[in-house]
Write a protein that holds these residues in place. Structure first.
Motif, PDB file in Angstrom:
ATOM      1  N   ARG A   9       0.811  -1.224   0.000  1.00  0.00           N
ATOM      2  CA  ARG A   9       0.000   0.000   0.000  1.00  0.00           C
ATOM      3  C   ARG A   9       0.842   1.271   0.000  1.00  0.00           C
ATOM      4  NH1 ARG A   9      -5.760  -0.100  -0.434  1.00  0.00           N
ATOM      5  NH2 ARG A   9      -6.309  -2.216   0.121  1.00  0.00           N
ATOM      6  N   PHE A  10       2.015   1.231   0.646  1.00  0.00           N
ATOM      7  CA  PHE A  10       2.754   2.469   0.868  1.00  0.00           C
ATOM      8  C   PHE A  10       4.130   2.522   0.215  1.00  0.00           C
ATOM      9  CE2 PHE A  10      -0.245   2.156   4.400  1.00  0.00           C
ATOM     10  CZ  PHE A  10      -0.924   3.354   4.216  1.00  0.00           C
ATOM     11  N   ASP A  11       4.516   1.517  -0.527  1.00  0.00           N
ATOM     12  CA  ASP A  11       5.862   1.475  -1.092  1.00  0.00           C
ATOM     13  C   ASP A  11       6.152   2.654  -2.026  1.00  0.00           C
ATOM     14  OD1 ASP A  11       8.445   0.315  -1.444  1.00  0.00           O
ATOM     15  OD2 ASP A  11       7.802  -0.381  -3.412  1.00  0.00           O
ATOM     16  N   ASN A  12       5.212   3.049  -2.808  1.00  0.00           N
ATOM     17  CA  ASN A  12       5.438   4.142  -3.757  1.00  0.00           C
ATOM     18  C   ASN A  12       4.864   5.476  -3.295  1.00  0.00           C
ATOM     19  OD1 ASN A  12       6.846   2.627  -5.763  1.00  0.00           O
ATOM     20  ND2 ASN A  12       4.902   1.633  -6.248  1.00  0.00           N
ATOM     21  N   ALA A  13       4.406   5.533  -2.059  1.00  0.00           N
ATOM     22  CA  ALA A  13       3.837   6.783  -1.543  1.00  0.00           C
ATOM     23  C   ALA A  13       4.965   7.786  -1.291  1.00  0.00           C
ATOM     24  CB  ALA A  13       3.076   6.515  -0.249  1.00  0.00           C
ATOM     25  N   PRO A  14       4.753   9.028  -1.694  1.00  0.00           N
ATOM     26  CA  PRO A  14       5.793  10.040  -1.482  1.00  0.00           C
ATOM     27  C   PRO A  14       5.974  10.337   0.011  1.00  0.00           C
ATOM     28  CG  PRO A  14       3.790  11.055  -2.317  1.00  0.00           C
ATOM     29  CD  PRO A  14       3.567   9.577  -2.325  1.00  0.00           C
ATOM     30  N   ASN A  15       7.214  10.567   0.392  1.00  0.00           N
ATOM     31  CA  ASN A  15       7.570  10.951   1.765  1.00  0.00           C
ATOM     32  C   ASN A  15       7.234   9.908   2.818  1.00  0.00           C
ATOM     33  OD1 ASN A  15       8.437  13.535   0.799  1.00  0.00           O
ATOM     34  ND2 ASN A  15       6.291  14.177   0.793  1.00  0.00           N
ATOM     35  N   ILE A  16       7.134   8.656   2.422  1.00  0.00           N
ATOM     36  CA  ILE A  16       6.873   7.594   3.389  1.00  0.00           C
ATOM     37  C   ILE A  16       7.971   6.542   3.286  1.00  0.00           C
ATOM     38  CG2 ILE A  16       5.367   5.660   4.018  1.00  0.00           C
ATOM     39  CD1 ILE A  16       2.989   7.340   3.311  1.00  0.00           C
ATOM     40  N   THR A  17       8.557   6.257   4.425  1.00  0.00           N
ATOM     41  CA  THR A  17       9.479   5.134   4.531  1.00  0.00           C
ATOM     42  C   THR A  17       8.876   4.203   5.570  1.00  0.00           C
ATOM     43  OG1 THR A  17      11.382   6.512   4.039  1.00  0.00           O
ATOM     44  CG2 THR A  17      11.816   4.408   5.105  1.00  0.00           C
ATOM     45  N   LEU A  18       8.751   2.974   5.227  1.00  0.00           N
ATOM     46  CA  LEU A  18       8.160   1.991   6.119  1.00  0.00           C
ATOM     47  C   LEU A  18       9.272   1.178   6.761  1.00  0.00           C
ATOM     48  CD1 LEU A  18       5.537   0.571   7.086  1.00  0.00           C
ATOM     49  CD2 LEU A  18       5.758  -0.905   5.081  1.00  0.00           C
ATOM     50  N   THR A  19       9.265   1.125   8.078  1.00  0.00           N
ATOM     51  CA  THR A  19      10.204   0.277   8.806  1.00  0.00           C
ATOM     52  C   THR A  19       9.403  -0.846   9.434  1.00  0.00           C
ATOM     53  OG1 THR A  19      11.690   2.116   9.256  1.00  0.00           O
ATOM     54  CG2 THR A  19      11.899   0.177  10.668  1.00  0.00           C
ATOM     55  N   ILE A  20       9.792  -2.050   9.138  1.00  0.00           N
ATOM     56  CA  ILE A  20       9.119  -3.221   9.698  1.00  0.00           C
ATOM     57  C   ILE A  20      10.079  -3.863  10.685  1.00  0.00           C
ATOM     58  CG2 ILE A  20       8.169  -5.504   9.217  1.00  0.00           C
ATOM     59  CD1 ILE A  20       7.202  -4.369   6.526  1.00  0.00           C
ATOM     60  N   LYS A  21       9.642  -3.895  11.929  1.00  0.00           N
ATOM     61  CA  LYS A  21      10.436  -4.497  13.009  1.00  0.00           C
ATOM     62  C   LYS A  21       9.798  -5.833  13.331  1.00  0.00           C
ATOM     63  CE  LYS A  21      12.714  -4.739  17.096  1.00  0.00           C
ATOM     64  NZ  LYS A  21      12.485  -6.110  17.465  1.00  0.00           N
ATOM     65  N   ILE A  22      10.558  -6.888  13.086  1.00  0.00           N
ATOM     66  CA  ILE A  22      10.037  -8.224  13.397  1.00  0.00           C
ATOM     67  C   ILE A  22      10.554  -8.654  14.765  1.00  0.00           C
ATOM     68  CG2 ILE A  22       9.688  -8.886  10.995  1.00  0.00           C
ATOM     69  CD1 ILE A  22      12.326 -10.453  11.140  1.00  0.00           C
ATOM     70  N   PHE A  39      10.211  -4.339  -2.513  1.00  0.00           N
ATOM     71  CA  PHE A  39       9.758  -3.023  -2.061  1.00  0.00           C
ATOM     72  C   PHE A  39      10.941  -2.100  -1.810  1.00  0.00           C
ATOM     73  CE2 PHE A  39       6.563  -6.156  -0.804  1.00  0.00           C
ATOM     74  CZ  PHE A  39       5.461  -5.649  -1.473  1.00  0.00           C
ATOM     75  N   LYS A  40      10.896  -0.904  -2.428  1.00  0.00           N
ATOM     76  CA  LYS A  40      12.014   0.036  -2.356  1.00  0.00           C
ATOM     77  C   LYS A  40      12.081   0.798  -1.044  1.00  0.00           C
ATOM     78  CE  LYS A  40      10.316   1.895  -5.867  1.00  0.00           C
ATOM     79  NZ  LYS A  40       9.822   2.810  -6.828  1.00  0.00           N
ATOM     80  N   ASN A  41      10.947   1.215  -0.536  1.00  0.00           N
ATOM     81  CA  ASN A  41      10.914   2.090   0.635  1.00  0.00           C
ATOM     82  C   ASN A  41      10.584   1.349   1.925  1.00  0.00           C
ATOM     83  OD1 ASN A  41      11.500   4.397  -0.880  1.00  0.00           O
ATOM     84  ND2 ASN A  41       9.354   4.651  -1.432  1.00  0.00           N
ATOM     85  N   VAL A  42      11.095   0.136   2.039  1.00  0.00           N
ATOM     86  CA  VAL A  42      10.840  -0.667   3.227  1.00  0.00           C
ATOM     87  C   VAL A  42      12.172  -1.050   3.861  1.00  0.00           C
ATOM     88  CG1 VAL A  42       9.860  -2.809   4.113  1.00  0.00           C
ATOM     89  CG2 VAL A  42       8.689  -1.577   2.291  1.00  0.00           C
ATOM     90  N   ASN A  43      12.289  -0.731   5.139  1.00  0.00           N
ATOM     91  CA  ASN A  43      13.457  -1.140   5.912  1.00  0.00           C
ATOM     92  C   ASN A  43      13.030  -2.272   6.835  1.00  0.00           C
ATOM     93  OD1 ASN A  43      15.039   1.012   4.881  1.00  0.00           O
ATOM     94  ND2 ASN A  43      14.100   2.377   6.364  1.00  0.00           N
ATOM     95  N   LEU A  44      13.820  -3.313   6.875  1.00  0.00           N
ATOM     96  CA  LEU A  44      13.535  -4.451   7.738  1.00  0.00           C
ATOM     97  C   LEU A  44      14.556  -4.471   8.867  1.00  0.00           C
ATOM     98  CD1 LEU A  44      11.992  -7.111   8.298  1.00  0.00           C
ATOM     99  CD2 LEU A  44      13.654  -8.249   6.801  1.00  0.00           C
ATOM    100  N   CYS A  45      14.075  -4.641  10.081  1.00  0.00           N
ATOM    101  CA  CYS A  45      14.995  -4.767  11.208  1.00  0.00           C
ATOM    102  C   CYS A  45      14.455  -5.793  12.191  1.00  0.00           C
ATOM    103  CB  CYS A  45      15.233  -3.420  11.864  1.00  0.00           C
ATOM    104  SG  CYS A  45      13.760  -2.526  12.289  1.00  0.00           S
ATOM    105  N   GLN A  46      15.363  -6.319  12.977  1.00  0.00           N
ATOM    106  CA  GLN A  46      14.979  -7.361  13.924  1.00  0.00           C
ATOM    107  C   GLN A  46      15.570  -7.127  15.310  1.00  0.00           C
ATOM    108  OE1 GLN A  46      16.101 -11.404  12.872  1.00  0.00           O
ATOM    109  NE2 GLN A  46      14.344 -12.193  13.991  1.00  0.00           N
ATOM    110  N   ILE A  47      16.816  -6.702  15.374  1.00  0.00           N
ATOM    111  CA  ILE A  47      17.477  -6.565  16.671  1.00  0.00           C
ATOM    112  C   ILE A  47      17.743  -5.108  17.044  1.00  0.00           C
ATOM    113  CG2 ILE A  47      18.488  -8.871  16.659  1.00  0.00           C
ATOM    114  CD1 ILE A  47      21.119  -7.573  15.691  1.00  0.00           C
ATOM    115  N   ASP A  48      17.227  -4.188  16.285  1.00  0.00           N
ATOM    116  CA  ASP A  48      17.405  -2.772  16.572  1.00  0.00           C
ATOM    117  C   ASP A  48      16.719  -2.416  17.888  1.00  0.00           C
ATOM    118  OD1 ASP A  48      17.353  -3.367  13.666  1.00  0.00           O
ATOM    119  OD2 ASP A  48      18.085  -1.312  13.534  1.00  0.00           O
TER     120      ASP A  48
END
Length: 159
Positions: A9-22, A39-48
């Motif tokens: 839904r938000f990958d190509n939205a302007p000014n949005i970066t999605l961070t997914i913390k698992i 997905f270009k604007n998605v950051n994945l993190c786990q231990i942050d």
């Protein structure tokens, strides 16, 4: 499922970066990495460190009331509970601290309205945070009381 739906839904939205913390233990990082690769604007993190991630976040989306959601509430972040499994009795939903999203068709509406929802419920959220988690000065009060106690012990030993 949640990660893909939100990223889509938000990958190509302007000014949005999605961070997914698992979850740091129960989720497979490689599996998520493969799923989210397109997905270009998605950051994945786990231990942050969760507080660092929340400080940078404008909105928090979580599947249920959790440690991260509780920290977000204390930090006054707008929270969306993605209640994909229709869990009954979630604390933040029951108390009106988070906006409920039941499916992927509602996510844009929820993102657009969660700040207003949070503002409308600010008084009850603040009351809950103060009653359950204190005013932020608990450590200072403990130190002050310990200092008084130590002074009293020293004073009584000099008698």
């Amino acid at each position: 499922q949640i990660a893909i739906a939100i990223a889509d839904r938000f990958d190509n939205a302007p000014n949005i970066t999605l961070t997914i913390k698992i979850h740091p233990i129960s989720e497979n990082y490689k599996e998520y990495e493969n799923i989210l690769e397109p997905f270009k604007n998605v950051n994945l993190c786990q231990i942050d460190y969760i507080v660092d991630l929340l400080e940078k976040s404008d909105i928090v989306i979580t599947p249920c009331t959790s440690t991260a959601a509780t920290i977000a509430l204390v930090m006054k972040k707008p929270i969306i509970i993605w209640n994909h499994f229709q869990v009954m009795g979630d604390l933040f939903l029951r108390e009106g601290f988070a906006l409920e999203c039941k499916n992927k068709d509602e996510i844009e509406y929820c993102v657009d309205n969660v700040k207003e929802f949070t503002d409308q419920n600010k008084e009850k959220i603040d009351k809950f945070v103060k009653e359950e988690y204190g005013d932020g000065y608990a450590t200072q009060r403990i130190i002050t009381e310990l200092e008084k106690w130590v002074k009293n012990i020293k004073k009584n030993k000099q008698i």
